[in-house]
Design a protein around this motif. Structure first.
Motif, PDB file in Angstrom:
ATOM      1  N   ALA A  31       0.843  -1.188   0.000  1.00 32.49           N
ATOM      2  CA  ALA A  31       0.000   0.000   0.000  1.00 32.49           C
ATOM      3  C   ALA A  31       0.884   1.245   0.000  1.00 32.49           C
ATOM      4  O   ALA A  31       1.897   1.290   0.695  1.00 32.49           O
ATOM      5  CB  ALA A  31      -0.897  -0.017   1.228  1.00 32.49           C
ATOM      6  N   HIS A  32       0.519   2.227  -0.785  1.00 30.23           N
ATOM      7  CA  HIS A  32       1.222   3.513  -0.925  1.00 30.23           C
ATOM      8  C   HIS A  32       2.634   3.360  -1.504  1.00 30.23           C
ATOM      9  O   HIS A  32       3.409   4.308  -1.502  1.00 30.23           O
ATOM     10  CB  HIS A  32       1.302   4.284   0.409  1.00 30.23           C
ATOM     11  N   GLY A  33       2.987   2.172  -1.945  1.00 30.04           N
ATOM     12  CA  GLY A  33       4.300   1.985  -2.564  1.00 30.04           C
ATOM     13  C   GLY A  33       4.255   2.491  -4.002  1.00 30.04           C
ATOM     14  O   GLY A  33       3.195   2.675  -4.564  1.00 30.04           O
ATOM     15  N   GLN A  34       5.446   2.704  -4.561  1.00 28.97           N
ATOM     16  CA  GLN A  34       5.496   3.205  -5.920  1.00 28.97           C
ATOM     17  C   GLN A  34       5.780   2.068  -6.892  1.00 28.97           C
ATOM     18  O   GLN A  34       6.448   1.105  -6.524  1.00 28.97           O
ATOM     19  CB  GLN A  34       6.612   4.255  -6.005  1.00 28.97           C
ATOM     20  N   SER A  35       5.263   2.184  -8.097  1.00 31.70           N
ATOM     21  CA  SER A  35       5.523   1.134  -9.076  1.00 31.70           C
ATOM     22  C   SER A  35       6.988   1.207  -9.506  1.00 31.70           C
ATOM     23  O   SER A  35       7.595   2.271  -9.519  1.00 31.70           O
ATOM     24  CB  SER A  35       4.604   1.289 -10.280  1.00 31.70           C
ATOM     25  N   ARG A 177      -6.327  -5.845  -7.563  1.00 27.90           N
ATOM     26  CA  ARG A 177      -5.729  -4.528  -7.349  1.00 27.90           C
ATOM     27  C   ARG A 177      -5.320  -3.847  -8.665  1.00 27.90           C
ATOM     28  O   ARG A 177      -5.145  -2.632  -8.719  1.00 27.90           O
ATOM     29  CB  ARG A 177      -4.533  -4.626  -6.400  1.00 27.90           C
ATOM     30  N   HIS A 178      -5.180  -4.648  -9.734  1.00 31.13           N
ATOM     31  CA  HIS A 178      -4.754  -4.057 -11.005  1.00 31.13           C
ATOM     32  C   HIS A 178      -5.914  -3.439 -11.782  1.00 31.13           C
ATOM     33  O   HIS A 178      -5.692  -2.856 -12.839  1.00 31.13           O
ATOM     34  CB  HIS A 178      -4.057  -5.099 -11.878  1.00 31.13           C
ATOM     35  N   ILE A 179      -7.135  -3.585 -11.272  1.00 30.05           N
ATOM     36  CA  ILE A 179      -8.267  -2.986 -11.983  1.00 30.05           C
ATOM     37  C   ILE A 179      -8.089  -1.461 -12.048  1.00 30.05           C
ATOM     38  O   ILE A 179      -8.438  -0.833 -13.038  1.00 30.05           O
ATOM     39  CB  ILE A 179      -9.618  -3.402 -11.348  1.00 30.05           C
ATOM     40  N   THR A 180      -7.457  -0.900 -11.028  1.00 27.56           N
ATOM     41  CA  THR A 180      -7.136   0.536 -11.052  1.00 27.56           C
ATOM     42  C   THR A 180      -6.130   0.825 -12.166  1.00 27.56           C
ATOM     43  O   THR A 180      -6.204   1.862 -12.820  1.00 27.56           O
ATOM     44  CB  THR A 180      -6.475   0.953  -9.704  1.00 27.56           C
ATOM     45  N   CYS A 181      -5.199  -0.109 -12.370  1.00 33.54           N
ATOM     46  CA  CYS A 181      -4.104   0.127 -13.326  1.00 33.54           C
ATOM     47  C   CYS A 181      -4.551   0.020 -14.787  1.00 33.54           C
ATOM     48  O   CYS A 181      -3.805   0.419 -15.678  1.00 33.54           O
ATOM     49  CB  CYS A 181      -2.969  -0.866 -13.107  1.00 33.54           C
ATOM     50  N   ILE A 182      -5.719  -0.558 -15.032  1.00 32.02           N
ATOM     51  CA  ILE A 182      -6.132  -0.694 -16.442  1.00 32.02           C
ATOM     52  C   ILE A 182      -7.093   0.417 -16.867  1.00 32.02           C
ATOM     53  O   ILE A 182      -7.494   0.481 -18.026  1.00 32.02           O
ATOM     54  CB  ILE A 182      -6.796  -2.073 -16.733  1.00 32.02           C
ATOM     55  N   GLN A 183      -7.486   1.274 -15.921  1.00 34.58           N
ATOM     56  CA  GLN A 183      -8.423   2.342 -16.273  1.00 34.58           C
ATOM     57  C   GLN A 183      -7.756   3.368 -17.191  1.00 34.58           C
ATOM     58  O   GLN A 183      -6.574   3.671 -17.024  1.00 34.58           O
ATOM     59  CB  GLN A 183      -8.944   3.041 -15.010  1.00 34.58           C
ATOM     60  N   ASP A 184      -8.538   3.873 -18.135  1.00 33.67           N
ATOM     61  CA  ASP A 184      -7.996   4.885 -19.049  1.00 33.67           C
ATOM     62  C   ASP A 184      -7.482   6.082 -18.246  1.00 33.67           C
ATOM     63  O   ASP A 184      -8.124   6.495 -17.288  1.00 33.67           O
ATOM     64  CB  ASP A 184      -9.091   5.370 -20.004  1.00 33.67           C
ATOM     65  N   PRO A 185      -6.322   6.601 -18.646  1.00 33.08           N
ATOM     66  CA  PRO A 185      -5.780   7.755 -17.921  1.00 33.08           C
ATOM     67  C   PRO A 185      -6.720   8.949 -18.019  1.00 33.08           C
ATOM     68  O   PRO A 185      -7.373   9.146 -19.042  1.00 33.08           O
ATOM     69  CB  PRO A 185      -4.450   8.035 -18.624  1.00 33.08           C
TER      70      PRO A 185
END
Ligand SMILES: [Zn+2]
Length: 303
Positions: A31-35, A177-185
């Protein structure tokens, strides 16, 4: 490589990329870590890292018993629908155009459902923009799809289940958790209008989509063709690669000035054969950009 890339942008005075699509390391498991990718391109602090949706879907495919299952295609198509929705105005315009085409052929108006069947995937991709549904909606839909397919409904006529219960539940736990990562920018146009096309009396917009890592993967395909044959020593391999990249950059440069060429192949043997044939038959080269390979001189070259 990342440092070099950032340096080139900086020195050229060009605005850094706003979005980067990756196939892994899109976010941090903590949590709160950076990619990791974001940390690698630390200089570009506005950069949004997104996970390629095709790769995201492939991870769910790992939860099936076999891809040869009757319901596999349905499952993947429905998974895509959990993630994307089509722009309703674009779809309405395409329906109107299809209806117009039918009318021109003297066919009476048909229902929207029947029209859907007449629309090809290619038409859909060209004229209708897609957008992601948002985290909550997608989470709810994927959960419902897995629940349904992981039940009696997910069996074929012989009773074989499509999903491996243990595996798919684990995939769901890992991938949520990756559902956030696939959302259009946000605030970033992913579609570019490339022109219009008249169909059934209706003027339709044509779009090109920048979402995902597909364009990069197409480039990988070209990289493959830079290397002739199936085996090469390491030094030859590198020479072929550099020579191919040089040709690639040359072509892109010429394209920027002269416009697009119809030739899409990077296989030197095919281009050589075409050059020789066109000289023989047409008495000129069809491919003005083609330069025949240099003859062997017996001398070692040095740079
Ligand atoms: Zn992620």
């Amino acid at each position: 490589m990342a440092a070099g890339l950032m340096k080139r942008y900086r020195e050229a005075g060009v605005a850094p990329p706003a979005v980067m699509y990756v196939d892994r390391d899109c976010c941090s498991p903590h949590a709160h870590g950076q990619s990791q990718v974001k940390a690698m391109f630390a200089e570009w602090n506005e950069l949004q890292v997104r996970l390629d949706i095709w790769h995201f879907m492939r991870r769910f495919a790992a939860g099936v018993t076999t891809e040869a299952h009757q319901l596999y295609g349905t499952f993947m198509a429905r998974l895509s629908k959990c993630i994307f929705e089509l722009d309703p105005d674009d779809v309405a315009a395409l329906w109107l155009a299809k209806q117009g085409e039918l009318l021109a052929r003297g066919v009476r108006p048909v229902s929207e459902k029947a029209l859907d069947k007449l629309i090809s995937r290619k038409e859909l991709a060209l004229h209708c923009r897609k957008r992601t549904r948002g985290v909550e909606e997608t989470t709810r839909r994927i959960k419902a799809l897995i629940d349904e397919m992981d039940s009696e409904k997910g069996r074929d006529t012989l009773g074989v289940p499509l999903l491996d219960h243990e595996r798919i539940q684990q995939v769901w736990i890992d991938q949520q958790r990756h559902i956030t990562c696939i959302q259009d920018p946000e605030r970033f146009p992913l579609y570019m209008k490339t022109g219009t096309l008249k169909k059934g009396g209706v003027e339709l917009c044509c779009y090109r989509c920048a979402r995902g890592s597909t364009s990069l993967e197409s480039f990988h395909l070209h990289l493959n063709r830079f290397i002739p044959g199936t085996s090469a020593s390491d030094s030859h391999f590198q020479a072929y690669l550099l020579e191919g990249l040089m040709r690639w950059n040359d072509d892109r440069m010429e394209e920027a000035v002269r416009g697009k060429s119809d030739l899409r192949t990077y296989s030197s043997s095919e281009r050589e054969a075409m050059d020789q044939l066109s000289r023989k038959v047409l008495k000129r080269s069809l491919d003005e950009r083609y330069r025949p390979p240099g003859a062997y001189t017996g001398k070692n070259y040095s740079c």
